[in-house]
Design a protein around this motif. Structure first.
Motif, mmCIF file in Angstrom:
data_model
loop_
_atom_site.group_PDB
_atom_site.id
_atom_site.type_symbol
_atom_site.label_atom_id
_atom_site.label_comp_id
_atom_site.label_asym_id
_atom_site.label_seq_id
_atom_site.Cartn_x
_atom_site.Cartn_y
_atom_site.Cartn_z
ATOM 1 N N LEU B 111 0.833 -1.203 0.000
ATOM 2 C CA LEU B 111 0.000 0.000 0.000
ATOM 3 C C LEU B 111 0.868 1.253 0.000
ATOM 4 C CD1 LEU B 111 -2.750 -1.108 2.568
ATOM 5 C CD2 LEU B 111 -2.911 -1.080 0.060
ATOM 6 N N ARG B 112 0.369 2.269 -0.687
ATOM 7 C CA ARG B 112 1.072 3.552 -0.779
ATOM 8 C C ARG B 112 0.109 4.669 -0.411
ATOM 9 N NH1 ARG B 112 4.260 0.508 -0.673
ATOM 10 N NH2 ARG B 112 5.769 -0.263 -2.183
ATOM 11 N N ASP B 115 -3.790 5.173 -1.382
ATOM 12 C CA ASP B 115 -4.470 3.928 -1.757
ATOM 13 C C ASP B 115 -5.752 3.770 -0.955
ATOM 14 O OD1 ASP B 115 -2.679 3.212 -3.680
ATOM 15 O OD2 ASP B 115 -1.630 1.705 -2.472
ATOM 16 N N LEU B 140 -3.630 6.454 3.973
ATOM 17 C CA LEU B 140 -4.550 5.712 3.109
ATOM 18 C C LEU B 140 -5.886 6.441 3.025
ATOM 19 C CD1 LEU B 140 -3.902 2.209 4.718
ATOM 20 C CD2 LEU B 140 -2.861 3.110 2.615
ATOM 21 N N ARG B 166 -7.280 -1.141 -3.119
ATOM 22 C CA ARG B 166 -6.235 -2.164 -3.154
ATOM 23 C C ARG B 166 -6.571 -3.318 -2.223
ATOM 24 N NH1 ARG B 166 -1.242 -1.027 -4.466
ATOM 25 N NH2 ARG B 166 -1.297 -3.260 -4.795
#
Lengths: 163, 410
Positions: B111-112, B115, B140, B166
């Motif tokens: 995860l970035r 996301d 997030l 995601r």
């Protein structure tokens, strides 16, 4: 069911059904404190006005069980108009009434609790004595002390702000 | 095949207890289940005859301990339909740790900032707080499926909410409402949108037949102590290819291939995720719990609990009428045996206190689902939840106690 009657004494049910000093004082000027019981999700809001070394006015709001609500109502009735010294003494007496029994029930470190616990003369606390039965139900002690802790926190905050 | 509750009750020693002068009426299985004798005996027998550390010694008991630990892994995986249980089951402390493992390992690796993670309003804090914590670090976008007036997930906006997602993390069964969520369509839509799906199976796995392939999910978290096993052990099932690509979570002994002073090589999954001496006796207990439930049959468990839930919903409505509200869906295929009650305006703590005098164990509070409490417009509920060892008499005592609370606080 003697135990239940011990817990839910008539005075408690009366203060639960017809709470005294319920509501919120306008803040400011009143000082406002929120208390949470993370176990059950109960919340209490205590608003207080202190002037000239006296707790001039106090109200409580929030949601909670009969024990937390009646304890808040009984507390408000007991402390309103009293000198801060008397209020602090009453807080100590009330909390010690709860903690003596906690120790006796083995709920907290017995040595530590016994050391703190001064004997409580329940004749000095009037209607508050009705809450004595709570100590037979250790998980409910937090319900009974919720508003008292909020009041103590509020007085501490006011004292810090004034110094 | 129907379940013989009289015979089953004899297997649970705690049901012989008397509290406050009344036989115990245990209606708190959503919090933790009771344990049958075969589970207790398996753990005692393990300690008496076999105890040794696993994956270490070459002596006989150490080999046996390893073998029993690993066979528990296979049982735990088989129970949820894992295609390759020996590789795909990671033992954890509980379902909470299993979800934290995914958040910390898979989440950090995949995860970035920005996301989307899709959750629901009915999640237990165990499936909320790990994502809130991760979001504090990564930034997030957390989105939520809403809960409708009948306590079901509103999936009408699913496709829109999945845009950019995601990960989808959703409970297979609500610990407050009893809602059994239809995960398959959610998982299919999530996969079509490119998201991975984690199911919180803490409530579903103990009470329903659960098959990860049928659900179509990628991760499943569950706890032993809610499914007749001991506390202190849970499991994460994960798709093998996902687990194999995930970095370690906790570091320590047992999770490495090699360690030097400037680097380490992690072991293969699942050992990669099991740092330190694991809960061996608890794994043995979990294995015994799986065998017990398999012998009864999860279809039979569900049928029994379904019939008990139908009885309870009907009897509460008949005998208590409008005084008592039960949150969650009406009786039906998607209704599990968790009954969150409101009785007039009597506080749940007071209800539970009166019920305790009848020997009835229910849980008052927010059930680690404070956001859901706000959706329901209450601060707390009193929750009665059934297990395979409950019968209609238990429900009758519950209702008797509720009526007494009504009189007391009337």
């Amino acid at each position: 069911m003697p135990d239940l009657e011990d817990l839910y004494r008539e005075i408690i049910l009366d203060h639960y059904r017809s709470p005294r000093h319920r509501g919120e004082l306008e803040s400011p000027p009143a000082h406002r404190v929120e208390g949470f019981n993370p176990l059950c999700g109960d919340e209490v809001v205590v608003t207080m006005v202190v002037d000239g070394g006296t707790l001039q006015d106090i109200k409580f709001a929030g949601t909670g069980c009969s024990i937390s609500q009646s304890s808040a109502s009984l507390m408000s009735s007991a402390v309103k108009g009293k000198s801060l010294d008397d209020v602090r003494q009453l807080i100590r007496t009330f909390k010690s009434m709860m903690s003596i029994h906690e120790a006796a029930l083995g709920e907290s470190g017995p040595d530590e609790a016994l050391e703190e616990a001064a004997p409580v003369d329940v004749r000095t606390i009037g209607e508050l004595a009705a809450l004595q039965g709570v100590v037979k139900f250790p998980v409910r002690i937090k319900c009974a002390t919720l508003s008292w802790n909020a009041l103590a926190q509020g007085l501490d905050e006011l004292a810090t702000a004034a110094s | 095949m129907a379940l013989d509750v009289e015979t089953i009750r004899k297997d649970f020693p705690l049901l012989a207890r008397v509290v406050n002068g009344r036989p115990i009426v245990y209606l708190d299985s959503a919090a933790t289940s009771l344990q049958p004798r075969p589970v207790l005996a398996a753990m005692e027998q393990y300690y008496e005859t076999t105890h040794a550390n696993v994956h270490r010694g070459v002596y006989a008991t150490a080999e046996e301990a390893t073998q029993r630990y690993e066979s528990a892994r296979v049982a735990a995986g088989r129970f949820v339909g894992a295609p390759d249980p020996a590789r795909e089951i990671v033992f954890t402390k509980n379902a909470t740790e299993a979800i934290n493992l995914v958040a910390n390992s898979w989440g950090r690796a995949n995860l970035r900032r920005g996301d989307v993670v899709l959750l629901t309003q009915m999640e237990h804090h165990a499936n909320l707080v790990p994502w809130l914590m991760l979001s504090e670090q990564l930034g997030l976008e957390l989105r939520y499926l809403e809960v409708d007036g009948q306590g079901r997930l509103d999936v009408s906006a699913l496709d829109r909410k999945l845009d950019g997602a995601r990960l989808v993390a959703v409970s297979a069964m609500s610990n407050v409402l009893g809602t059994i969520n239809d995960l398959r369509p959610i998982a299919d839509a999530a996969h079509a949108a490119g998201a991975v799906v984690l199911a919180d199976g803490a409530q579903a796995v103990p009470h329903l037949p659960v098959d990860v392939r049928a659900l179509g999910v990628d991760f499943l978290a569950y706890s032993a102590h809610k499914m007749l096993g001991p506390t202190g052990i849970g499991a994460l099932w994960g798709r093998a290819d996902l687990l194999d690509a995930m970095p370690p979570f906790l570091g320590g002994g047992g999770m490495i291939l090699d360690v030097r002073l400037d680097r380490f090589l992690p072991a293969e999954s699942p050992q990669r995720f099991e740092a330190g001496t694991p809960p061996i006796a608890e794994a043995v207990g979990l294995g015994a719990a799986v065998r017990y439930l398999e012998a009864v049959g999860m279809e039979a468990v569900r049928a029994h609990e379904r019939s008990l839930t139908d009885y309870a919903l009907g009897a509460i409505a008949d005998r208590l009428g409008d005084d008592c509200t039960v949150f969650g869906p009406p009786a039906g295929d998607d209704r599990g045996g968790v009954l969150s009650l409101a009785f007039r305006d009597v506080h749940p703590h007071d209800l539970a206190q009166v019920l305790d005098q009848y020997g009835v164990c229910v849980r008052p509070g927010h059930h680690c689902a404070k956001p859901l409490m706000r959706v329901l417009g209450v601060s707390a509920t009193a929750r009665a939840s059934v297990g395979l060892y409950n019968d209609e008499r238990d429900i009758d005592v519950l209702i008797e106690g509720l009526a007494e609370a009504g009189r007391l606080f009337g």
